[in-house]
Design a protein around this motif. Sequence first.
Motif, PDB file in Angstrom:
ATOM      1  N   VAL A 475     -79.387  37.698  -1.510  1.00  0.00           N
ATOM      2  CA  VAL A 475     -80.555  36.879  -2.125  1.00  0.00           C
ATOM      3  C   VAL A 475     -81.620  37.630  -2.616  1.00  0.00           C
ATOM      4  O   VAL A 475     -81.830  38.759  -2.093  1.00  0.00           O
ATOM      5  CB  VAL A 475     -81.224  35.682  -0.844  1.00  0.00           C
ATOM      6  CG1 VAL A 475     -80.268  34.603  -0.669  1.00  0.00           C
ATOM      7  CG2 VAL A 475     -81.543  36.682   0.401  1.00  0.00           C
ATOM      8  N   THR A 476     -82.704  37.063  -3.341  1.00  0.00           N
ATOM      9  CA  THR A 476     -83.640  38.156  -3.890  1.00  0.00           C
ATOM     10  C   THR A 476     -85.284  37.369  -3.755  1.00  0.00           C
ATOM     11  O   THR A 476     -86.007  38.344  -4.253  1.00  0.00           O
ATOM     12  CB  THR A 476     -83.418  37.906  -5.381  1.00  0.00           C
ATOM     13  OG1 THR A 476     -83.413  36.714  -5.939  1.00  0.00           O
ATOM     14  CG2 THR A 476     -81.921  38.532  -5.583  1.00  0.00           C
ATOM     15  N   GLU A 590     -73.634  51.379 -10.118  1.00  0.00           N
ATOM     16  CA  GLU A 590     -72.346  50.591 -10.402  1.00  0.00           C
ATOM     17  C   GLU A 590     -71.295  51.147  -9.449  1.00  0.00           C
ATOM     18  O   GLU A 590     -70.540  50.391  -8.819  1.00  0.00           O
ATOM     19  CB  GLU A 590     -72.195  50.698 -11.882  1.00  0.00           C
ATOM     20  CG  GLU A 590     -72.865  50.063 -12.888  1.00  0.00           C
ATOM     21  CD  GLU A 590     -72.490  48.436 -12.512  1.00  0.00           C
ATOM     22  OE1 GLU A 590     -71.183  47.986 -12.318  1.00  0.00           O
ATOM     23  OE2 GLU A 590     -73.228  47.715 -12.769  1.00  0.00           O
ATOM     24  N   LYS A 591     -71.403  52.406  -9.254  1.00  0.00           N
ATOM     25  CA  LYS A 591     -70.430  53.283  -8.326  1.00  0.00           C
ATOM     26  C   LYS A 591     -70.399  52.486  -6.755  1.00  0.00           C
ATOM     27  O   LYS A 591     -69.495  52.087  -6.323  1.00  0.00           O
ATOM     28  CB  LYS A 591     -70.582  54.865  -8.546  1.00  0.00           C
ATOM     29  CG  LYS A 591     -69.532  55.269  -7.491  1.00  0.00           C
ATOM     30  CD  LYS A 591     -69.659  56.922  -7.582  1.00  0.00           C
ATOM     31  CE  LYS A 591     -68.908  57.731  -6.614  1.00  0.00           C
ATOM     32  NZ  LYS A 591     -69.148  59.152  -6.369  1.00  0.00           N
ATOM     33  N   LYS A 602     -69.687  39.024  -8.426  1.00  0.00           N
ATOM     34  CA  LYS A 602     -70.699  39.119  -9.501  1.00  0.00           C
ATOM     35  C   LYS A 602     -72.212  38.631  -9.528  1.00  0.00           C
ATOM     36  O   LYS A 602     -73.120  39.360  -9.735  1.00  0.00           O
ATOM     37  CB  LYS A 602     -70.127  38.374 -10.816  1.00  0.00           C
ATOM     38  CG  LYS A 602     -70.913  38.478 -12.101  1.00  0.00           C
ATOM     39  CD  LYS A 602     -70.073  37.709 -13.184  1.00  0.00           C
ATOM     40  CE  LYS A 602     -70.843  37.976 -14.584  1.00  0.00           C
ATOM     41  NZ  LYS A 602     -70.301  37.081 -15.642  1.00  0.00           N
ATOM     42  N   LYS A 603     -72.235  37.508  -8.797  1.00  0.00           N
ATOM     43  CA  LYS A 603     -73.648  37.145  -8.298  1.00  0.00           C
ATOM     44  C   LYS A 603     -74.238  38.189  -7.499  1.00  0.00           C
ATOM     45  O   LYS A 603     -75.622  38.451  -7.685  1.00  0.00           O
ATOM     46  CB  LYS A 603     -73.800  35.894  -7.720  1.00  0.00           C
ATOM     47  CG  LYS A 603     -75.174  35.312  -7.349  1.00  0.00           C
ATOM     48  CD  LYS A 603     -75.126  33.827  -6.433  1.00  0.00           C
ATOM     49  CE  LYS A 603     -76.183  33.411  -6.211  1.00  0.00           C
ATOM     50  NZ  LYS A 603     -77.096  34.444  -5.357  1.00  0.00           N
ATOM     51  N   ARG A 604     -73.538  38.554  -6.566  1.00  0.00           N
ATOM     52  CA  ARG A 604     -74.223  39.626  -5.601  1.00  0.00           C
ATOM     53  C   ARG A 604     -74.669  40.735  -6.216  1.00  0.00           C
ATOM     54  O   ARG A 604     -75.742  41.514  -6.071  1.00  0.00           O
ATOM     55  CB  ARG A 604     -73.254  39.936  -4.385  1.00  0.00           C
ATOM     56  CG  ARG A 604     -73.881  40.388  -3.251  1.00  0.00           C
ATOM     57  CD  ARG A 604     -72.963  40.334  -2.097  1.00  0.00           C
ATOM     58  NE  ARG A 604     -73.468  40.401  -0.917  1.00  0.00           N
ATOM     59  CZ  ARG A 604     -72.555  40.655   0.397  1.00  0.00           C
ATOM     60  NH1 ARG A 604     -71.628  40.314   0.320  1.00  0.00           N
ATOM     61  NH2 ARG A 604     -73.543  40.803   1.340  1.00  0.00           N
ATOM     62  N   ILE A 608     -78.637  42.393  -6.454  1.00  0.00           N
ATOM     63  CA  ILE A 608     -79.085  43.531  -6.067  1.00  0.00           C
ATOM     64  C   ILE A 608     -79.875  44.042  -7.174  1.00  0.00           C
ATOM     65  O   ILE A 608     -80.729  44.856  -7.103  1.00  0.00           O
ATOM     66  CB  ILE A 608     -78.022  44.376  -5.349  1.00  0.00           C
ATOM     67  CG1 ILE A 608     -78.792  45.689  -4.598  1.00  0.00           C
ATOM     68  CG2 ILE A 608     -77.126  44.835  -6.520  1.00  0.00           C
ATOM     69  CD1 ILE A 608     -79.330  45.059  -3.395  1.00  0.00           C
ATOM     70  N   LYS A 609     -79.542  43.767  -8.530  1.00  0.00           N
ATOM     71  CA  LYS A 609     -80.018  44.508  -9.649  1.00  0.00           C
ATOM     72  C   LYS A 609     -81.355  43.981  -9.879  1.00  0.00           C
ATOM     73  O   LYS A 609     -82.196  44.664 -10.312  1.00  0.00           O
ATOM     74  CB  LYS A 609     -79.073  44.540 -10.843  1.00  0.00           C
ATOM     75  CG  LYS A 609     -77.928  45.364 -10.754  1.00  0.00           C
ATOM     76  CD  LYS A 609     -76.973  44.880 -12.126  1.00  0.00           C
ATOM     77  CE  LYS A 609     -75.823  45.772 -12.144  1.00  0.00           C
ATOM     78  NZ  LYS A 609     -75.055  45.467 -13.140  1.00  0.00           N
TER      79      LYS A 609
END
Length: 620
Positions: A475-476, A590-591, A602-604, A608-609
């Motif tokens: 969550v963000t 990304e790594k 994908k959502k996670r 984080i981005k």
Amino acid sequence: MKIGIIDADLMDNGTRHPNLALMKISGYYKEQGHYVKLIHNSYMELFEYDKIYLAKVFSFTEVPEWVLKRKNIVIGGTGFYPDGGENLPHEIEHHKPDYSLYDEYVEEQLKAGRKRSTLEDYMDYSIGFSTRGCFRKCKFCVNKKYDKAFKHSPIEEFLDNDRPYLYLWDDNFFAYPKWEEILDAIEATGKPFQFRQGLDLRLMTDRRAKRFNNTNYRGDFIFAFDHIEERDRIIEKIQLWKRYSSKICKLYVLCGFESQDEKDIENTFERIKILMRYGSMPYIMRYEDYKKSKYRSMYIELARWCNQPQFYKKKSFREFCEANQMYKKDQSTNCSAYQAMLDFERDFPEIAAKYFDLKFENESIYTRQYGYGRKYENKPLCKECKKKENCWDKIISLKGDADIEKKFIQLYFNKEIDTLCTHYKNSECTVSGQEIAQYIIYILSKYTINNLIEILKDSDKNYEENITRDNIPQVTELDDVKSIVDILMFNKEIDFVTLGAKLKAKHGILDQKETALKTYAQNYSKLATLLDLVIVDKVGRNSHIEVSDLGRIFNFLDEDTKNELIVKLLLRIPVVRDCAVNDFSESILEKNLNISLTSNSKKRKLDIKKIINTLKGYIN
């Protein structure tokens, strides 16, 4: 040639473990084309065979004398020879065990109604020695043949890919200098594993504790506490182990060996008391001579109490004995447990007063542990912190010292020092949780995000924290983190469903399913815990959620200060911190995400981005 195999322990007493040497003998001779069969119903069957191999592990296992006088019999094992006797020929010792040897016996037992779980050693495990030997030469132990530990067999030598588990019977695995190479080979099989003899706690190091607590270990970790003279070392090593483990470990407690009197029983109780204090389970191992004791029943009841976790963790020894009496149908006489307690207390009231009423839940310093979102499971040894000058007392006493503050930032954001440390009963720091929280607020207010990132770039490489799926937020919204802290300030006893409902209510959402509310609250509680504002002892059933010492002070700050500090605390999230100290490298991010998350997360990854962009935006 017809070869008969006799496991004398199985014939006499029954045993939960197959005999490894006999399985190797069977495997070797079957490969040579001979007929080999386990004799397990009657010794009279041995007349049908040309040659007999008989082994026993225990000296008290009885074998008919006429059997041992047979000319075609070969005997072996520690039950006959204290040092195990002559080694098997190399070609047999290093032959793959015949795991089918006990099949007929197992099938008969299952048909007779025996539980499969009691036969899993015969059915589910690949068994072998990766190392042999031990340098300790304990008087009570049969493993005295070798002076040191050495590599014995590669794992593939005894591995059966069709069996789900590995069972290592090594004498002292940690005594072998290249233990880590073998552990790598064990892990490469992908199978859960266990060491039957336990591990030597006295040889525990941070590296060993960390490695083993990150393996796919099956069952309890088992160590030993055989001598009260080793109490200081055992206490130190348990705490070192608990730094990396939240599980209750088990230690064998030998009794009835040196003597079988009240002093030995008191000695046993003292070791139990120590293990209670340090959150561990004793497993009473009665040496055969206990049967000679006037207080034989006390040894039996001590084992019944300690060796059953559901009793040991909930009842004192006195309560255990009284419960046995209470459940006795005929109350006109005393049950054996209650009578044993009364007799011993009558003869030695001072020992009874000291130990009979000890309870695990009252004695243990580990009733509360670090919980979710922390790098470690429990506090470090205080003497190690003092030696490194990493303790809270030292750091706070030098407030204003630039070098100390830089060191603290590296320790705190890399989670090498924890606000929960001083909550333990044996903490040697004297500063309060409030003083610690105030110091953290001071540091967060004094240093900019850029300052923090530059300082963190110089962190000790040993401080690196593994980036895992578990410590990547889902969550963000940082406003919801602030809301959780506020809600928990005024709701000390609350579950995730209720917490989720209160959070959603702040958004004007009043009607949602309990599962959705629970998940929502769990995810935001996890994020708040990663930021050190909330404590969650575990995520799941019977979780305990509360505001941290830092969260209590944070909650009363003005909104602008909260917004500033909470963004800085994002650097406590490993994947965020690693990205920031690498100049927000997209490729490194990304790594890390690809290693830690599955392709369908994908959502996670987007979440984080978004958090990282919040951090970058605040810098800009």
